[in-house]
Design an enzyme around this catalytic site. Structure first.
Site, mmCIF file in Angstrom:
data_model
loop_
_atom_site.group_PDB
_atom_site.id
_atom_site.type_symbol
_atom_site.label_atom_id
_atom_site.label_comp_id
_atom_site.label_asym_id
_atom_site.label_seq_id
_atom_site.Cartn_x
_atom_site.Cartn_y
_atom_site.Cartn_z
ATOM 1 N N ASP A 71 -30.288 -6.917 -8.010
ATOM 2 C CA ASP A 71 -28.964 -7.439 -8.337
ATOM 3 C C ASP A 71 -28.271 -6.453 -9.271
ATOM 4 O O ASP A 71 -28.921 -5.673 -9.957
ATOM 5 C CB ASP A 71 -29.036 -8.812 -9.006
ATOM 6 C CG ASP A 71 -27.687 -9.508 -8.959
ATOM 7 O OD1 ASP A 71 -27.231 -9.814 -7.844
ATOM 8 O OD2 ASP A 71 -27.065 -9.723 -10.015
ATOM 9 N N SER A 72 -26.966 -6.512 -9.254
ATOM 10 C CA SER A 72 -26.147 -5.683 -10.141
ATOM 11 C C SER A 72 -25.037 -6.531 -10.723
ATOM 12 O O SER A 72 -24.516 -7.421 -10.053
ATOM 13 C CB SER A 72 -25.510 -4.526 -9.374
ATOM 14 O OG SER A 72 -26.484 -3.660 -8.887
#
EC number: 3.6.1.9
Length: 183
Positions: A71-72
């Site tokens: 995830d970012s």
């Protein structure tokens, strides 16, 4: 073979470019967590939550395989920017970046039969002022959708980056150099 437990086109492209053998398995995640914590903790919790949700639903189908969860998020100072829900929110997020900077925090969890590897990386992008017409086109054509903090390094934003600190792959959603070290 690596199982990319993500629908991210950017992450899939990064793996292809790095010549990593993988199969992409799309999965709808509930990413709603309390944002009143440090951005660094938030992105890590999201990745762990993605792992939990995926394994509780599809775990039996992927036993003893190499799984990748990632995830970012984007943060400006301590403010967490996830994916914009609508155009109004997109304009607000982009206004925070205009002529300033934004940090992209990318976390991944590599789950192998013999070990688990967790990585957290940061890239900071510095921007000149956005062109108003380009900004309007970007938002009105919905190109911001699905992008953490509405940042599209390979599109809209690339024309406005004055410099960066950190790896481009981290800004695109996955620290490929670190991942390759553990495959």
């Amino acid at each position: 073979m690596l199982i990319l437990a993500s629908s991210s086109i950017s992450r899939a492209n990064l793996l292809k470019t790095a010549k990593i053998d993988f199969r992409q398995v799309s999965f709808d995640y509930d990413e709603n967590l309390d944002k009143n914590i440090s951005p660094f903790l938030y992105v890590q919790k999201i990745v762990l939550e993605k792992e939990r949700q995926f394994l509780s639903t599809l775990g039996k189908d992927f036993q003893n395989q190499n799984l990748l969860f990632a995830d970012s998020i984007v943060c400006i100072d301590e403010k967490i920017l996830t994916k914009a829900k609508d155009k109004k929110e997109a304009y607000e997020m982009l206004a925070l970046q205009n002529g300033k900077y934004a940090s992209i925090l990318s976390a991944f969890l590599l789950v192998k039969p013999e070990k688990r590897v967790f990585s957290l990386s940061k890239t900071t992008l510095y921007f000149k002022n956005f062109d108003e017409n380009a900004l309007r086109d970007y938002v009105e054509n919905d190109l911001y959708k699905g992008k953490a903090g509405c940042i599209m390094c390979e599109g809209f934003h690339q024309n406005f980056i004055t410099h960066q600190v950190g790896n481009l792959s981290t800004a695109l959603g996955l620290d490929i150099q670190t991942l390759k070290a553990y495959l």
